[in-house]
Design a protein around this motif. Structure first.
Motif, PDB file in Angstrom:
ATOM      1  N   LEU A   1       0.802  -1.226   0.000  1.00 51.74           N
ATOM      2  CA  LEU A   1       0.000   0.000   0.000  1.00 51.74           C
ATOM      3  C   LEU A   1       0.832   1.273   0.000  1.00 51.74           C
ATOM      4  O   LEU A   1       0.375   2.311  -0.471  1.00 51.74           O
ATOM      5  CB  LEU A   1      -0.943   0.013   1.211  1.00 51.74           C
ATOM      6  CG  LEU A   1      -2.098  -0.968   1.179  1.00 51.74           C
ATOM      7  CD1 LEU A   1      -2.882  -0.879   2.487  1.00 51.74           C
ATOM      8  CD2 LEU A   1      -3.001  -0.710   0.001  1.00 51.74           C
ATOM      9  N   SER A   2       2.044   1.225   0.505  1.00 56.71           N
ATOM     10  CA  SER A   2       2.842   2.448   0.639  1.00 56.71           C
ATOM     11  C   SER A   2       3.216   3.067  -0.705  1.00 56.71           C
ATOM     12  O   SER A   2       3.575   4.241  -0.760  1.00 56.71           O
ATOM     13  CB  SER A   2       4.108   2.172   1.451  1.00 56.71           C
ATOM     14  OG  SER A   2       4.989   1.322   0.729  1.00 56.71           O
ATOM     15  N   ILE A   3       3.115   2.320  -1.775  1.00 58.15           N
ATOM     16  CA  ILE A   3       3.500   2.880  -3.076  1.00 58.15           C
ATOM     17  C   ILE A   3       2.317   3.466  -3.839  1.00 58.15           C
ATOM     18  O   ILE A   3       2.485   3.971  -4.939  1.00 58.15           O
ATOM     19  CB  ILE A   3       4.203   1.820  -3.958  1.00 58.15           C
ATOM     20  CG1 ILE A   3       3.262   0.677  -4.295  1.00 58.15           C
ATOM     21  CG2 ILE A   3       5.476   1.333  -3.290  1.00 58.15           C
ATOM     22  CD1 ILE A   3       3.837  -0.306  -5.310  1.00 58.15           C
ATOM     23  N   TYR A   4       1.116   3.434  -3.233  1.00 54.12           N
ATOM     24  CA  TYR A   4      -0.079   3.933  -3.910  1.00 54.12           C
ATOM     25  C   TYR A   4      -0.591   5.206  -3.264  1.00 54.12           C
ATOM     26  O   TYR A   4      -0.429   5.424  -2.070  1.00 54.12           O
ATOM     27  CB  TYR A   4      -1.185   2.868  -3.892  1.00 54.12           C
ATOM     28  CG  TYR A   4      -0.800   1.648  -4.668  1.00 54.12           C
ATOM     29  CD1 TYR A   4      -0.901   1.632  -6.052  1.00 54.12           C
ATOM     30  CD2 TYR A   4      -0.296   0.529  -4.026  1.00 54.12           C
ATOM     31  CE1 TYR A   4      -0.526   0.518  -6.779  1.00 54.12           C
ATOM     32  CE2 TYR A   4       0.083  -0.590  -4.745  1.00 54.12           C
ATOM     33  CZ  TYR A   4      -0.036  -0.590  -6.117  1.00 54.12           C
ATOM     34  OH  TYR A   4       0.342  -1.692  -6.832  1.00 54.12           O
TER      35      TYR A   4
ATOM     36  N   ALA B   1      -3.416   7.964  -1.903  1.00 57.34           N
ATOM     37  CA  ALA B   1      -4.608   7.844  -1.069  1.00 57.34           C
ATOM     38  C   ALA B   1      -5.848   7.660  -1.943  1.00 57.34           C
ATOM     39  O   ALA B   1      -6.772   6.927  -1.580  1.00 57.34           O
ATOM     40  CB  ALA B   1      -4.762   9.075  -0.185  1.00 57.34           C
ATOM     41  N   GLU B   2      -5.855   8.291  -3.105  1.00 63.76           N
ATOM     42  CA  GLU B   2      -6.988   8.162  -4.016  1.00 63.76           C
ATOM     43  C   GLU B   2      -7.127   6.723  -4.513  1.00 63.76           C
ATOM     44  O   GLU B   2      -8.236   6.189  -4.606  1.00 63.76           O
ATOM     45  CB  GLU B   2      -6.850   9.115  -5.207  1.00 63.76           C
ATOM     46  CG  GLU B   2      -6.966  10.579  -4.845  1.00 63.76           C
ATOM     47  CD  GLU B   2      -5.680  11.165  -4.270  1.00 63.76           C
ATOM     48  OE1 GLU B   2      -4.600  10.506  -4.352  1.00 63.76           O
ATOM     49  OE2 GLU B   2      -5.750  12.263  -3.706  1.00 63.76           O
ATOM     50  N   TYR B   3      -6.010   6.086  -4.820  1.00 62.75           N
ATOM     51  CA  TYR B   3      -6.068   4.711  -5.307  1.00 62.75           C
ATOM     52  C   TYR B   3      -6.501   3.760  -4.189  1.00 62.75           C
ATOM     53  O   TYR B   3      -7.296   2.853  -4.422  1.00 62.75           O
ATOM     54  CB  TYR B   3      -4.718   4.270  -5.876  1.00 62.75           C
ATOM     55  CG  TYR B   3      -4.787   2.882  -6.469  1.00 62.75           C
ATOM     56  CD1 TYR B   3      -5.460   2.657  -7.660  1.00 62.75           C
ATOM     57  CD2 TYR B   3      -4.218   1.794  -5.827  1.00 62.75           C
ATOM     58  CE1 TYR B   3      -5.549   1.389  -8.200  1.00 62.75           C
ATOM     59  CE2 TYR B   3      -4.307   0.516  -6.351  1.00 62.75           C
ATOM     60  CZ  TYR B   3      -4.973   0.319  -7.538  1.00 62.75           C
ATOM     61  OH  TYR B   3      -5.075  -0.942  -8.069  1.00 62.75           O
ATOM     62  N   VAL B   4      -6.008   3.989  -2.992  1.00 62.98           N
ATOM     63  CA  VAL B   4      -6.407   3.153  -1.863  1.00 62.98           C
ATOM     64  C   VAL B   4      -7.913   3.311  -1.624  1.00 62.98           C
ATOM     65  O   VAL B   4      -8.618   2.327  -1.365  1.00 62.98           O
ATOM     66  CB  VAL B   4      -5.596   3.491  -0.596  1.00 62.98           C
ATOM     67  CG1 VAL B   4      -6.129   2.760   0.622  1.00 62.98           C
ATOM     68  CG2 VAL B   4      -4.118   3.158  -0.826  1.00 62.98           C
ATOM     69  N   ALA B   5      -8.438   4.521  -1.742  1.00 60.12           N
ATOM     70  CA  ALA B   5      -9.876   4.753  -1.595  1.00 60.12           C
ATOM     71  C   ALA B   5     -10.654   4.026  -2.690  1.00 60.12           C
ATOM     72  O   ALA B   5     -11.723   3.464  -2.440  1.00 60.12           O
ATOM     73  CB  ALA B   5     -10.184   6.246  -1.628  1.00 60.12           C
ATOM     74  N   TYR B   6     -10.116   4.020  -3.901  1.00 60.39           N
ATOM     75  CA  TYR B   6     -10.737   3.299  -5.020  1.00 60.39           C
ATOM     76  C   TYR B   6     -10.821   1.801  -4.716  1.00 60.39           C
ATOM     77  O   TYR B   6     -11.851   1.166  -4.924  1.00 60.39           O
ATOM     78  CB  TYR B   6      -9.924   3.553  -6.290  1.00 60.39           C
ATOM     79  CG  TYR B   6     -10.205   2.585  -7.413  1.00 60.39           C
ATOM     80  CD1 TYR B   6     -11.342   2.718  -8.196  1.00 60.39           C
ATOM     81  CD2 TYR B   6      -9.328   1.545  -7.692  1.00 60.39           C
ATOM     82  CE1 TYR B   6     -11.601   1.830  -9.233  1.00 60.39           C
ATOM     83  CE2 TYR B   6      -9.578   0.652  -8.723  1.00 60.39           C
ATOM     84  CZ  TYR B   6     -10.719   0.800  -9.487  1.00 60.39           C
ATOM     85  OH  TYR B   6     -10.970  -0.084 -10.503  1.00 60.39           O
ATOM     86  N   VAL B   7      -9.751   1.244  -4.197  1.00 57.71           N
ATOM     87  CA  VAL B   7      -9.731  -0.185  -3.849  1.00 57.71           C
ATOM     88  C   VAL B   7     -10.729  -0.465  -2.732  1.00 57.71           C
ATOM     89  O   VAL B   7     -11.502  -1.433  -2.800  1.00 57.71           O
ATOM     90  CB  VAL B   7      -8.310  -0.638  -3.450  1.00 57.71           C
ATOM     91  CG1 VAL B   7      -8.323  -2.054  -2.882  1.00 57.71           C
ATOM     92  CG2 VAL B   7      -7.372  -0.539  -4.641  1.00 57.71           C
ATOM     93  N   ALA B   8     -10.739   0.381  -1.703  1.00 59.33           N
ATOM     94  CA  ALA B   8     -11.671   0.194  -0.595  1.00 59.33           C
ATOM     95  C   ALA B   8     -13.111   0.240  -1.095  1.00 59.33           C
ATOM     96  O   ALA B   8     -13.941  -0.586  -0.691  1.00 59.33           O
ATOM     97  CB  ALA B   8     -11.439   1.259   0.471  1.00 59.33           C
TER      98      ALA B   8
END
Length: 64
Positions: A24-27, A29-36
């Motif tokens: 996760l550290s390489i992505y 916050a927007e991408y992490v929100a997309y995955v969530a």
């Protein structure tokens, strides 16, 4: 405490998460929100084929 089916549900969640990301550290916050959002918009058998996001919205509406 062991709950029947608990390990299976965790395994499915982890498998889905690993399909999206490995570190996760390489992505952003927007991408992490997309995955969530993608994970929370998947219907769950245990929720009567409702999505976690939809159920959360329903529960919050009962508090208003």
């Amino acid at each position: 405490m062991h709950l029947p089916g608990g390990r299976g549900a965790e395994h499915v969640r982890d498998t889905l998460l690993h399909a999206f990301v490995k570190d996760l550290s390489i992505y952003s916050a927007e991408y992490v929100a997309y995955v969530a959002a993608g994970l929370n918009d998947r219907p769950r058998k245990i929720l009567g084929r409702r999505t976690p996001a939809g159920l959360f919205t329903e529960l919050v509406a009962t508090l208003e």
